[in-house]
Design a protein around this motif. Structure first.
Motif, short mmCIF file in Angstrom:
data_model
loop_
_atom_site.label_atom_id
_atom_site.label_comp_id
_atom_site.label_asym_id
_atom_site.label_seq_id
_atom_site.Cartn_x
_atom_site.Cartn_y
_atom_site.Cartn_z
N SER A 24 -20.82 -11.17 47.63
CA SER A 24 -19.83 -10.68 48.58
C SER A 24 -19.88 -9.16 48.57
O SER A 24 -20.41 -8.55 47.66
N GLY A 25 -19.30 -8.58 49.61
CA GLY A 25 -19.32 -7.13 49.72
C GLY A 25 -20.42 -6.66 50.65
O GLY A 25 -20.65 -7.25 51.70
N ARG A 26 -21.14 -5.61 50.26
CA ARG A 26 -22.17 -5.00 51.11
C ARG A 26 -23.47 -5.80 51.05
O ARG A 26 -24.49 -5.35 50.53
N ILE A 27 -23.42 -6.98 51.63
CA ILE A 27 -24.56 -7.90 51.56
C ILE A 27 -25.80 -7.29 52.20
O ILE A 27 -26.92 -7.51 51.74
N ALA A 28 -25.60 -6.52 53.26
CA ALA A 28 -26.73 -5.97 54.00
C ALA A 28 -27.60 -5.05 53.15
O ALA A 28 -28.77 -4.81 53.48
N SER A 29 -27.07 -4.54 52.05
CA SER A 29 -27.84 -3.61 51.22
C SER A 29 -28.76 -4.33 50.23
O SER A 29 -29.60 -3.71 49.60
N ILE A 30 -28.60 -5.63 50.12
CA ILE A 30 -29.37 -6.39 49.13
C ILE A 30 -30.79 -6.63 49.62
O ILE A 30 -31.02 -6.99 50.77
N ARG A 31 -31.77 -6.43 48.73
CA ARG A 31 -33.17 -6.66 49.08
C ARG A 31 -33.63 -8.06 48.68
O ARG A 31 -34.69 -8.51 49.12
N GLY A 32 -32.89 -8.71 47.82
CA GLY A 32 -33.25 -10.04 47.36
C GLY A 32 -32.24 -10.48 46.33
O GLY A 32 -31.25 -9.77 46.07
N MET A 33 -32.47 -11.65 45.76
CA MET A 33 -31.60 -12.14 44.70
C MET A 33 -32.45 -12.79 43.63
O MET A 33 -33.52 -13.35 43.91
N THR A 89 -32.51 -22.62 26.74
CA THR A 89 -31.15 -22.25 26.36
C THR A 89 -30.98 -20.74 26.39
O THR A 89 -31.75 -20.01 25.75
N ALA A 90 -30.00 -20.29 27.14
CA ALA A 90 -29.77 -18.85 27.31
C ALA A 90 -28.53 -18.64 28.17
O ALA A 90 -28.00 -19.60 28.76
N VAL A 91 -28.11 -17.40 28.24
CA VAL A 91 -27.13 -17.01 29.24
C VAL A 91 -27.92 -16.59 30.48
O VAL A 91 -28.82 -15.75 30.38
N TYR A 92 -27.59 -17.18 31.60
CA TYR A 92 -28.29 -16.90 32.85
C TYR A 92 -27.44 -15.95 33.70
O TYR A 92 -26.23 -16.18 33.88
N TYR A 93 -28.10 -14.92 34.22
CA TYR A 93 -27.41 -13.89 35.00
C TYR A 93 -27.98 -13.84 36.41
O TYR A 93 -29.21 -13.83 36.61
N CYS A 94 -27.10 -13.76 37.37
CA CYS A 94 -27.49 -13.54 38.75
C CYS A 94 -27.67 -12.03 38.96
O CYS A 94 -26.91 -11.22 38.42
N ASN A 95 -28.66 -11.68 39.76
CA ASN A 95 -28.97 -10.27 40.01
C ASN A 95 -29.28 -10.05 41.47
O ASN A 95 -29.90 -10.91 42.12
N ALA A 96 -28.86 -8.90 42.00
CA ALA A 96 -29.16 -8.55 43.39
C ALA A 96 -29.54 -7.09 43.46
O ALA A 96 -28.68 -6.21 43.32
N PRO A 97 -30.83 -6.82 43.62
CA PRO A 97 -31.25 -5.42 43.74
C PRO A 97 -31.04 -4.90 45.15
O PRO A 97 -31.20 -5.63 46.13
N SER A 98 -30.64 -3.63 45.23
CA SER A 98 -30.59 -2.95 46.51
C SER A 98 -31.46 -1.70 46.41
O SER A 98 -32.06 -1.45 45.37
N TYR A 99 -31.52 -0.93 47.45
CA TYR A 99 -32.35 0.28 47.42
C TYR A 99 -31.78 1.35 46.51
O TYR A 99 -32.50 2.23 46.04
N SER A 100 -30.49 1.27 46.21
CA SER A 100 -29.87 2.32 45.42
C SER A 100 -29.21 1.82 44.14
O SER A 100 -28.89 2.63 43.26
N SER A 101 -29.04 0.51 44.04
CA SER A 101 -28.32 -0.02 42.87
C SER A 101 -28.92 -1.36 42.46
O SER A 101 -29.75 -1.93 43.16
N ASN A 102 -28.43 -1.83 41.33
CA ASN A 102 -28.86 -3.12 40.81
C ASN A 102 -27.58 -3.84 40.37
O ASN A 102 -26.91 -3.41 39.44
#
Length: 114
Positions: A24-33, A89-102
């Motif tokens: 949610s939020g500035r979805i348009a800035s995301i390059r992938g997930m 077995t691990a903790v799984y994290y979701c990630n979304a890189p953008s051009y300026s942030s991660n």
């Protein structure tokens, strides 16, 4: 961008789980997930990534067992995990890189044990 992950849990070896992560939020800035994981005492590692054009890439250890997919209408990425092994077995994290942030979501625990 905010990421909300869900779907972890306890599963027996050979079982399946599906993780979900909604952005949610500035979805348009995301390059992938992507999905990362971190096991106790180990570094965080990339599990799978799907970029905006639809291309995917997987860690060798999960190829043919895990599938990453994305529902753009719901701003959600999924990780279908089949044939789970104790070493998953691990903790799984979701990630979304953008051009300026991660951006990172909160982790969700996946435990594979009999």
């Amino acid at each position: 961008v905010q990421l909300q992950a869900s779907g972890g849990g306890l599963v027996q070896p050979g079982g399946s789980l599906r993780l979900s992560c909604t952005a949610s939020g500035r979805i348009a800035s995301i390059r992938g997930m992507a999905w990362y994981r971190q096991a106790p005492g180990k570094q965080r590692e990339l599990v799978a990534i799907i970029i905006n054009g639809g291309s995917t890439n997987y860690a060798d250890s999960v190829k043919s067992r895990f599938t990453i997919s994305r529902d753009n209408a719901k701003n959600t990425v999924y990780l279908q995990m089949n044939s789970l092994r104790p070493e998953d077995t691990a903790v799984y994290y979701c990630n979304a890189p953008s051009y300026s942030s991660n951006y990172w979501g909160q982790g969700t625990q996946v435990t594979v044990s009999s």
